[in-house]
Design an enzyme around this catalytic site. Sequence first.
Site, PDB file in Angstrom:
ATOM      1  CG  HIS A   1     -30.882  54.758  71.557  1.00  0.00           C
ATOM      2  ND1 HIS A   1     -31.377  56.127  71.787  1.00  0.00           N
ATOM      3  CD2 HIS A   1     -31.141  53.865  72.587  1.00  0.00           C
ATOM      4  CE1 HIS A   1     -32.200  55.354  72.661  1.00  0.00           C
ATOM      5  NE2 HIS A   1     -31.798  54.192  73.282  1.00  0.00           N
TER       6      HIS A   1
ATOM      7  CG  ASP B   1     -32.025  47.308  76.258  1.00  0.00           C
ATOM      8  OD1 ASP B   1     -32.435  47.876  76.787  1.00  0.00           O
ATOM      9  OD2 ASP B   1     -32.207  48.295  75.723  1.00  0.00           O
TER      10      ASP B   1
HETATM   11  C1  LIG Z   1     -32.842  50.303  67.915  1.00  0.00           C
HETATM   12  C2  LIG Z   1     -33.126  50.629  66.728  1.00  0.00           C
HETATM   13  C3  LIG Z   1     -34.498  50.482  66.470  1.00  0.00           C
HETATM   14  C4  LIG Z   1     -32.733  52.131  66.516  1.00  0.00           C
HETATM   15  O1  LIG Z   1     -33.251  51.945  64.587  1.00  0.00           O
HETATM   16  P1  LIG Z   1     -32.911  52.897  64.216  1.00  0.00           P
HETATM   17  O2  LIG Z   1     -32.572  54.321  64.305  1.00  0.00           O
HETATM   18  O3  LIG Z   1     -34.692  53.283  63.644  1.00  0.00           O
HETATM   19  O4  LIG Z   1     -32.055  53.062  63.307  1.00  0.00           O
HETATM   20  P2  LIG Z   1     -32.655  51.824  61.532  1.00  0.00           P
HETATM   21  O5  LIG Z   1     -33.342  50.463  62.243  1.00  0.00           O
HETATM   22  O6  LIG Z   1     -33.427  53.036  60.384  1.00  0.00           O
HETATM   23  O7  LIG Z   1     -31.199  51.908  61.281  1.00  0.00           O
HETATM   24  C5  LIG Z   1     -30.144  51.931  60.227  1.00  0.00           C
HETATM   25  C6  LIG Z   1     -29.168  51.276  59.930  1.00  0.00           C
HETATM   26  O8  LIG Z   1     -28.782  50.790  60.795  1.00  0.00           O
HETATM   27  C7  LIG Z   1     -29.216  49.273  60.715  1.00  0.00           C
HETATM   28  N1  LIG Z   1     -28.856  48.397  62.145  1.00  0.00           N
HETATM   29  C8  LIG Z   1     -29.256  49.322  62.952  1.00  0.00           C
HETATM   30  N2  LIG Z   1     -28.748  48.755  64.534  1.00  0.00           N
HETATM   31  C9  LIG Z   1     -28.171  47.533  64.236  1.00  0.00           C
HETATM   32  C10 LIG Z   1     -28.179  46.648  64.836  1.00  0.00           C
HETATM   33  N3  LIG Z   1     -28.552  46.846  65.677  1.00  0.00           N
HETATM   34  N4  LIG Z   1     -27.527  45.330  64.331  1.00  0.00           N
HETATM   35  C11 LIG Z   1     -26.943  46.005  62.712  1.00  0.00           C
HETATM   36  N5  LIG Z   1     -27.481  46.918  62.597  1.00  0.00           N
HETATM   37  C12 LIG Z   1     -28.015  47.145  62.597  1.00  0.00           C
HETATM   38  C13 LIG Z   1     -29.894  49.241  59.868  1.00  0.00           C
HETATM   39  O9  LIG Z   1     -30.523  47.894  59.495  1.00  0.00           O
HETATM   40  C14 LIG Z   1     -30.214  50.086  59.044  1.00  0.00           C
HETATM   41  O10 LIG Z   1     -29.169  49.975  57.888  1.00  0.00           O
HETATM   42  P3  LIG Z   1     -29.762  50.548  56.490  1.00  0.00           P
HETATM   43  O11 LIG Z   1     -29.652  51.895  56.620  1.00  0.00           O
HETATM   44  O12 LIG Z   1     -28.716  50.001  55.734  1.00  0.00           O
HETATM   45  O13 LIG Z   1     -31.401  50.122  56.571  1.00  0.00           O
HETATM   46  C15 LIG Z   1     -31.975  49.494  65.996  1.00  0.00           C
HETATM   47  O14 LIG Z   1     -30.253  49.788  65.829  1.00  0.00           O
HETATM   48  C16 LIG Z   1     -32.147  48.030  66.382  1.00  0.00           C
HETATM   49  O15 LIG Z   1     -32.911  47.181  66.312  1.00  0.00           O
HETATM   50  N6  LIG Z   1     -31.329  48.187  67.091  1.00  0.00           N
HETATM   51  C17 LIG Z   1     -31.090  46.395  68.175  1.00  0.00           C
HETATM   52  C18 LIG Z   1     -32.684  46.507  68.953  1.00  0.00           C
HETATM   53  C19 LIG Z   1     -31.755  47.459  70.302  1.00  0.00           C
HETATM   54  O16 LIG Z   1     -31.242  47.329  70.871  1.00  0.00           O
HETATM   55  N7  LIG Z   1     -32.943  48.072  71.150  1.00  0.00           N
HETATM   56  C20 LIG Z   1     -32.785  48.304  72.255  1.00  0.00           C
HETATM   57  C21 LIG Z   1     -32.982  49.947  71.556  1.00  0.00           C
HETATM   58  S1  LIG Z   1     -32.809  51.178  73.505  1.00  0.00           S
END
Ligand SMILES: CC(C)(COP(=O)(O)OP(=O)(O)OC[C@H]1O[C@@H](n2cnc3c(N)ncnc32)[C@H](O)[C@@H]1OP(=O)(O)O)[C@@H](O)C(=O)NCCC(=O)NCCS
Length: 378
Positions: A260, A316
Amino acid sequence: MAKQAGLEGVVVAEITTSFIDGSEGELIYSGYAIEELAENASFEEVLFLLYNSRLPRRSEYEALRSAIAAQAGIPDAVTAMMQSLPKDTPAMAVLRTAVSMLSAFDADAENLSDKERAKAKSLRLTGQMTTICAAWMRIVKGLEPITPRPDLSLAENFLYMMTGADPEATACAALNVYLVLLAEHGMNASTFASRVITATGSDMHSAIVAGISALKGPSHGGANSEAMKMFLEIGTVGNVAPWFEANIKSGKRRIMGIGHRVYKTNDPRAGILRRHAEALAASSGTSQWLDIAVALAETARADDYFIQRNLYPNVDYYSAVLLYSLGLEIDMFTPLFAMSRIAGWSAHVISQMGGRLIRPKADYVGARGLKWQPIDER
Ligand SMILES: CC(C)(COP(=O)(O)OP(=O)(O)OC[C@H]1O[C@@H](n2cnc3c(N)ncnc32)[C@H](O)[C@@H]1OP(=O)(O)O)[C@@H](O)C(=O)NCCC(=O)NCCS
């Protein structure tokens, strides 16, 4: 000049509806911890709380519940429009179109200034969105839509209109808690979109259509659908470990419903949804999808990659299992999110009414001084 991609960290309003502390896993609606509300509140009480910053007295609660139920019917023309659509129209597109059409039948649609009338209008829309969602589920199956009952709560009415049968208590409790938990979440993208529309002096229906439109995007409202597709793809608890190895350890994919932007610890809503998904599984005797979700979450929690990055199930993750167990098609997951989030959208719309036009700036980085070329010489 400082550039904030996606306006991250930019404060655009003072609000009293919700507070989030992502490092502590804390979510508050107008002073009340989400756990307290999930345990005790009906969705209608949460609506009143978000509109008025206090809980309703019994008479106020009864008046609000019956006002929603009594006005939840939709005009025949809207039902006919939905029946005329191709059956494979995405449910969010149906909802967006139907809500827009409703404005033509709302005598108060163009009143843009009176906050009490705006509250009454949004209560009408809240009930009508429930009816639209249930109606579309029946229309795609070739069934006649069912009209709402004035004696039921919003959660009960949705389940009644979906099946035509008296709703079962565990299902009503699960849906009510889902609606409570998803109702409001600070300055998220759809709420901001609704506020931008409102700040131009436009109307409630337009602001709610904007919220629906923003929520439709997979980066906002679509993650629970993706989580359910992933559980279906995994198929059995026995396949969790090989699936994790092949898809996640390999770095090919992300686990949908985990991680998140704001919560870097447990999302407080996830555990509550899991408990209701467990109750639904116990009452139906079917726990296949819950078992897969739990096994996958445990596999991730034991993995260094997920531990180091503070990745936990978000709202979710278990809401996907909960909604699927209630009998909803995956296409209906985001409309159900909208059915709840209209509470937050409308509370924000009411507080934004009469406020200053929202007009950020952009840095121009294009060319200057070009000379006009006649069309045939370009
Ligand atoms: C929600 C989300 C976009 C938040 O992302 P964020 O805070 O911007 O964090 P990032 O996308 O920069 O991810 C940080 C790290 O965790 C990893 N990561 C984040 N979510 C992950 C997941 N669900 N599965 C595997 N790896 C994940 C990323 O690959 C990244 O790794 P790195 O540091 O080696 O590059 C992300 O966790 C995600 O894509 N989750 C899955 C989709 C989801 O459930 N969305 C609903 C949110 S309410």
